[in-house]
Design a protein around this motif. Structure first.
Motif, PDB file in Angstrom:
ATOM      1  N   SER A 168      -3.549  -1.912  -2.397  1.00 24.68           N
ATOM      2  CA  SER A 168      -2.398  -1.169  -2.918  1.00 24.68           C
ATOM      3  C   SER A 168      -1.189  -1.300  -1.999  1.00 24.68           C
ATOM      4  CB  SER A 168      -2.762   0.310  -3.112  1.00 24.68           C
ATOM      5  OG  SER A 168      -3.172   0.915  -1.895  1.00 24.68           O
ATOM      6  N   THR A 169      -1.283  -0.817  -0.776  1.00 20.94           N
ATOM      7  CA  THR A 169      -0.131  -0.793   0.116  1.00 20.94           C
ATOM      8  C   THR A 169       0.291  -2.178   0.579  1.00 20.94           C
ATOM      9  OG1 THR A 169      -0.907   1.375   0.894  1.00 20.94           O
ATOM     10  CG2 THR A 169       0.800   0.293   2.194  1.00 20.94           C
ATOM     11  N   VAL A 170      -0.681  -3.073   0.826  1.00 23.40           N
ATOM     12  CA  VAL A 170      -0.352  -4.414   1.325  1.00 23.40           C
ATOM     13  C   VAL A 170      -0.138  -5.405   0.182  1.00 23.40           C
ATOM     14  CG1 VAL A 170      -1.108  -6.346   2.762  1.00 23.40           C
ATOM     15  CG2 VAL A 170      -1.603  -3.993   3.481  1.00 23.40           C
ATOM     16  N   GLU A 171      -1.114  -5.500  -0.732  1.00 23.09           N
ATOM     17  CA  GLU A 171      -1.058  -6.504  -1.791  1.00 23.09           C
ATOM     18  C   GLU A 171      -0.326  -6.021  -3.045  1.00 23.09           C
ATOM     19  OE1 GLU A 171      -1.840  -9.391  -1.120  1.00 23.09           O
ATOM     20  OE2 GLU A 171      -3.280  -9.293   0.534  1.00 23.09           O
ATOM     21  N   HIS A 172      -0.093  -4.714  -3.158  1.00 22.98           N
ATOM     22  CA  HIS A 172       0.636  -4.123  -4.287  1.00 22.98           C
ATOM     23  C   HIS A 172      -0.026  -4.390  -5.633  1.00 22.98           C
ATOM     24  CE1 HIS A 172       3.696  -3.214  -1.362  1.00 22.98           C
ATOM     25  NE2 HIS A 172       3.931  -4.496  -1.124  1.00 22.98           N
ATOM     26  N   GLY A 173      -1.361  -4.363  -5.640  1.00 23.72           N
ATOM     27  CA  GLY A 173      -2.076  -4.453  -6.914  1.00 23.72           C
ATOM     28  C   GLY A 173      -1.857  -3.223  -7.760  1.00 23.72           C
ATOM     29  N   LEU A 177       2.641   6.431  -6.320  1.00 21.52           N
ATOM     30  CA  LEU A 177       4.039   6.837  -6.430  1.00 21.52           C
ATOM     31  C   LEU A 177       4.497   7.762  -5.315  1.00 21.52           C
ATOM     32  CD1 LEU A 177       4.226   7.366 -10.297  1.00 21.52           C
ATOM     33  CD2 LEU A 177       5.151   5.469  -8.959  1.00 21.52           C
ATOM     34  N   ASN A 178       3.605   8.596  -4.819  1.00 19.92           N
ATOM     35  CA  ASN A 178       3.968   9.542  -3.769  1.00 19.92           C
ATOM     36  C   ASN A 178       3.387   9.164  -2.411  1.00 19.92           C
ATOM     37  OD1 ASN A 178       5.338  11.269  -5.650  1.00 19.92           O
ATOM     38  ND2 ASN A 178       3.340  12.019  -6.322  1.00 19.92           N
ATOM     39  N   GLY A 179       2.904   7.937  -2.301  1.00 22.81           N
ATOM     40  CA  GLY A 179       2.290   7.528  -1.054  1.00 22.81           C
ATOM     41  C   GLY A 179       1.031   8.337  -0.774  1.00 22.81           C
ATOM     42  N   GLY A 180       0.659   8.410   0.492  1.00 26.05           N
ATOM     43  CA  GLY A 180      -0.524   9.176   0.844  1.00 26.05           C
ATOM     44  C   GLY A 180      -0.869   9.032   2.309  1.00 26.05           C
ATOM     45  N   ALA A 181      -1.712   9.940   2.800  1.00 27.29           N
ATOM     46  CA  ALA A 181      -2.028   9.994   4.227  1.00 27.29           C
ATOM     47  C   ALA A 181      -2.850   8.812   4.699  1.00 27.29           C
ATOM     48  CB  ALA A 181      -2.766  11.302   4.533  1.00 27.29           C
ATOM     49  N   TYR A 182      -3.621   8.197   3.799  1.00 23.57           N
ATOM     50  CA  TYR A 182      -4.505   7.104   4.197  1.00 23.57           C
ATOM     51  C   TYR A 182      -3.794   5.779   3.953  1.00 23.57           C
ATOM     52  CZ  TYR A 182      -8.836   4.346   4.621  1.00 23.57           C
ATOM     53  OH  TYR A 182      -9.804   3.450   5.011  1.00 23.57           O
ATOM     54  N   PHE A 183      -2.832   5.471   4.829  1.00 29.90           N
ATOM     55  CA  PHE A 183      -2.043   4.243   4.729  1.00 29.90           C
ATOM     56  C   PHE A 183      -1.412   4.079   3.346  1.00 29.90           C
ATOM     57  CE2 PHE A 183      -5.224   3.287   8.040  1.00 29.90           C
ATOM     58  CZ  PHE A 183      -4.356   3.048   9.106  1.00 29.90           C
ATOM     59  N   GLY A 184      -0.833   5.151   2.847  1.00 25.07           N
ATOM     60  CA  GLY A 184      -0.148   5.105   1.559  1.00 25.07           C
ATOM     61  C   GLY A 184      -1.007   5.476   0.381  1.00 25.07           C
ATOM     62  N   VAL A 185      -2.288   5.781   0.601  1.00 20.66           N
ATOM     63  CA  VAL A 185      -3.206   6.162  -0.473  1.00 20.66           C
ATOM     64  C   VAL A 185      -3.483   7.662  -0.379  1.00 20.66           C
ATOM     65  CG1 VAL A 185      -5.459   5.769  -1.530  1.00 20.66           C
ATOM     66  CG2 VAL A 185      -4.285   3.892  -0.356  1.00 20.66           C
ATOM     67  N   PRO A 186      -3.292   8.422  -1.457  1.00 23.71           N
ATOM     68  CA  PRO A 186      -3.582   9.866  -1.399  1.00 23.71           C
ATOM     69  C   PRO A 186      -5.078  10.135  -1.289  1.00 23.71           C
ATOM     70  CG  PRO A 186      -3.077   9.211  -3.651  1.00 23.71           C
ATOM     71  CD  PRO A 186      -2.814   8.004  -2.790  1.00 23.71           C
ATOM     72  N   LEU A 187      -5.428  11.175  -0.569  1.00 26.66           N
ATOM     73  CA  LEU A 187      -6.841  11.510  -0.399  1.00 26.66           C
ATOM     74  C   LEU A 187      -7.485  11.899  -1.725  1.00 26.66           C
ATOM     75  CD1 LEU A 187      -6.720  13.537   2.945  1.00 26.66           C
ATOM     76  CD2 LEU A 187      -6.961  11.070   2.575  1.00 26.66           C
ATOM     77  N   SER A 188      -6.670  12.384  -2.663  1.00 22.37           N
ATOM     78  CA  SER A 188      -7.206  12.753  -3.981  1.00 22.37           C
ATOM     79  C   SER A 188      -7.828  11.556  -4.687  1.00 22.37           C
ATOM     80  CB  SER A 188      -6.096  13.345  -4.859  1.00 22.37           C
ATOM     81  OG  SER A 188      -5.023  12.414  -5.002  1.00 22.37           O
ATOM     82  N   VAL A 244      -2.841 -13.920   9.726  1.00 23.03           N
ATOM     83  CA  VAL A 244      -2.518 -15.150   8.989  1.00 23.03           C
ATOM     84  C   VAL A 244      -1.026 -15.227   8.653  1.00 23.03           C
ATOM     85  CG1 VAL A 244      -4.805 -15.437   7.981  1.00 23.03           C
ATOM     86  CG2 VAL A 244      -3.141 -13.971   6.827  1.00 23.03           C
ATOM     87  N   GLY A 245      -0.226 -14.500   9.391  1.00 27.68           N
ATOM     88  CA  GLY A 245       1.203 -14.509   9.095  1.00 27.68           C
ATOM     89  C   GLY A 245       1.561 -13.442   8.083  1.00 27.68           C
ATOM     90  N   GLY A 246       2.777 -13.485   7.592  1.00 25.59           N
ATOM     91  CA  GLY A 246       3.229 -12.478   6.642  1.00 25.59           C
ATOM     92  C   GLY A 246       3.864 -11.307   7.362  1.00 25.59           C
ATOM     93  N   PRO A 247       4.342 -10.321   6.615  1.00 20.33           N
ATOM     94  CA  PRO A 247       5.041  -9.182   7.233  1.00 20.33           C
ATOM     95  C   PRO A 247       4.095  -8.359   8.108  1.00 20.33           C
ATOM     96  CG  PRO A 247       4.581  -8.745   4.919  1.00 20.33           C
ATOM     97  CD  PRO A 247       4.234 -10.183   5.156  1.00 20.33           C
ATOM     98  N   SER A 248       4.630  -7.834   9.187  1.00 23.80           N
ATOM     99  CA  SER A 248       3.831  -6.986  10.076  1.00 23.80           C
ATOM    100  C   SER A 248       3.898  -5.520   9.672  1.00 23.80           C
ATOM    101  CB  SER A 248       4.313  -7.135  11.520  1.00 23.80           C
ATOM    102  OG  SER A 248       5.686  -6.765  11.631  1.00 23.80           O
ATOM    103  N   LEU A 249       4.936  -5.168   8.882  1.00 23.02           N
ATOM    104  CA  LEU A 249       5.099  -3.805   8.404  1.00 23.02           C
ATOM    105  C   LEU A 249       5.198  -3.798   6.884  1.00 23.02           C
ATOM    106  CD1 LEU A 249       7.762  -2.339  10.888  1.00 23.02           C
ATOM    107  CD2 LEU A 249       5.329  -1.790  10.824  1.00 23.02           C
ATOM    108  N   VAL A 250       4.635  -2.781   6.255  1.00 22.49           N
ATOM    109  CA  VAL A 250       4.792  -2.586   4.812  1.00 22.49           C
ATOM    110  C   VAL A 250       5.156  -1.129   4.577  1.00 22.49           C
ATOM    111  CG1 VAL A 250       3.236  -4.418   4.058  1.00 22.49           C
ATOM    112  CG2 VAL A 250       2.307  -2.159   4.585  1.00 22.49           C
ATOM    113  N   ALA A 251       5.835  -0.886   3.468  1.00 22.31           N
ATOM    114  CA  ALA A 251       6.233   0.481   3.123  1.00 22.31           C
ATOM    115  C   ALA A 251       5.558   0.886   1.827  1.00 22.31           C
ATOM    116  CB  ALA A 251       7.748   0.572   2.988  1.00 22.31           C
ATOM    117  N   ASP A 252       5.128   2.141   1.753  1.00 17.63           N
ATOM    118  CA  ASP A 252       4.584   2.633   0.493  1.00 17.63           C
ATOM    119  C   ASP A 252       5.718   3.158  -0.376  1.00 17.63           C
ATOM    120  OD1 ASP A 252       5.198   5.276   1.315  1.00 17.63           O
ATOM    121  OD2 ASP A 252       3.204   5.571   2.185  1.00 17.63           O
ATOM    122  N   ALA A 253       5.395   3.634  -1.576  1.00 18.58           N
ATOM    123  CA  ALA A 253       6.425   4.056  -2.530  1.00 18.58           C
ATOM    124  C   ALA A 253       7.190   5.279  -2.058  1.00 18.58           C
ATOM    125  CB  ALA A 253       5.794   4.331  -3.891  1.00 18.58           C
ATOM    126  N   ALA A 254       6.618   6.039  -1.123  1.00 24.23           N
ATOM    127  CA  ALA A 254       7.292   7.224  -0.592  1.00 24.23           C
ATOM    128  C   ALA A 254       8.202   6.881   0.587  1.00 24.23           C
ATOM    129  CB  ALA A 254       6.257   8.263  -0.164  1.00 24.23           C
TER     130      ALA A 254
END
Length: 295
Positions: A168-173, A177-188, A244-254
């Motif tokens: 979700s947060t890295v590959e954006h599958g 919408l509101n992000g979450g505590a677990y690297f952009g994933v809500p605990l719910s 393997v390269g690519g961005p070192s930082l990603v942002a969630d939807a929040a």
């Protein structure tokens, strides 16, 4: 006419070859995820989903029969799609999210490949649950009628726990919408996953309660293939710590920013100490029990 060659557990030798080939193909798919920028993502997703789903059909038919495994698949597809579409539309029970086009065509709001993912990993997790609770040939009666779905759902959620931030947060599958505590994933999400999987397993347990399985001549090697497949999935998450390269930082939807290396490292640790633990427990129980062929 000569009879086809059969393995020690009574399975046609060609069937075992297919099952092993599926495990190898899935292992290759996990390696290919390292090259997501150079290989079409949809191809990688398909190779993650189809091998375990086909494995479930073939392997499951040997123990549950064709009707039994088709019933399992039907329950997975119906319940999984109902809960996932409900989640996209209402946020219940997972949280607010939607799927992008990364996973390909959708059925209503949910990718078709996601439904098949419920089948493959759902079957493997259920099988490990049977092993961890004792002789996998034991009937699903008494306390096992509830204990087996409860334990197997934990095994399935361990898989989601170890890969959701990556997909979700890295590959954006899919996007939370509101992000979450677990690297952009809500605990719910994980409580929603547990509920969804538990419903699937409980329905199948009730279906199997008064039905016999095809347990004759199924040796420990038959069960070890399922345990190994689940273990390969855990190992695949560990591979992702390789830079393997690519961005070192990603942002969630929040708007929260996360280090990719932190996400992959934590997911690798979760894979080792949850999926890895379940793999070792199932393997150890199988090794200790060693049900003799022909019983």
């Amino acid at each position: 006419m000569s009879q086809p060659a059969r393995s020690i557990d009574g399975t046609p030798a060609g069937t075992n070859h297919v099952l092993w080939a599926l495990i190898v193909l899935y292992a290759v798919a996990r390696v290919l995820q390292l090259f997501a920028g150079r290989i079409p993502m949809l191809a990688i997703v398909a190779l993650h989903v189809f091998p375990p789903a086909v494995f479930a059909l073939i392997h499951g038919s040997r123990f549950y029969g064709s009707r039994g495994i088709v019933t399992f698949v039907a329950i997975c597809l119906v319940v999984g799609n109902v809960f996932e579409n409900l989640g996209v539309l209402t946020g219940v029970p997972f949280g607010r999210y939607y799927f992008t086009d990364v996973m390909g065509p959708k059925l209503l709001h949910v990718p078709i490949l996601l439904g098949l993912a419920y089948v493959g990993m759902g079957y493997l997790s259920w099988t490990l649950g049977r092993l961890i609770l004792g002789d996998p040939r034991s009937p699903i009666t008494g306390s096992r009628l509830v204990a087996l779905p409860l334990v197997s759902a934990l095994i399935m959620v361990a898989w989601d726990l170890s890969m959701d931030p990556i997909w979700s947060t890295v590959e954006h599958g899919w996007i939370w919408l509101n992000g979450g505590a677990y690297f952009g994933v809500p605990l719910s999400n994980f409580f929603g996953w547990y509920l969804t999987i538990y419903v699937i397993y409980q329905l199948f347990a009730l279906y199997m309660r008064d039905r016999a399985t095809i347990s004759d001549r199924l040796s420990p090697s038959f069960w070890r293939m399922a345990v190994l497949f689940y273990g390969v999935s855990a190992a695949g998450n560990i591979l992702l710590i390789i830079p393997v390269g690519g961005p070192s930082l990603v942002a969630d939807a929040a708007g929260a920013q996360w280090k990719v290396s932190d996400i992959t490292a934590v997911c690798a640790l979760v894979s080792i100490f949850t999926m890895g633990a379940f793999t070792v427990m199932a393997w150890a129980r199988l090794w200790a029990h060693k049900p003799p062929a022909g019983q």
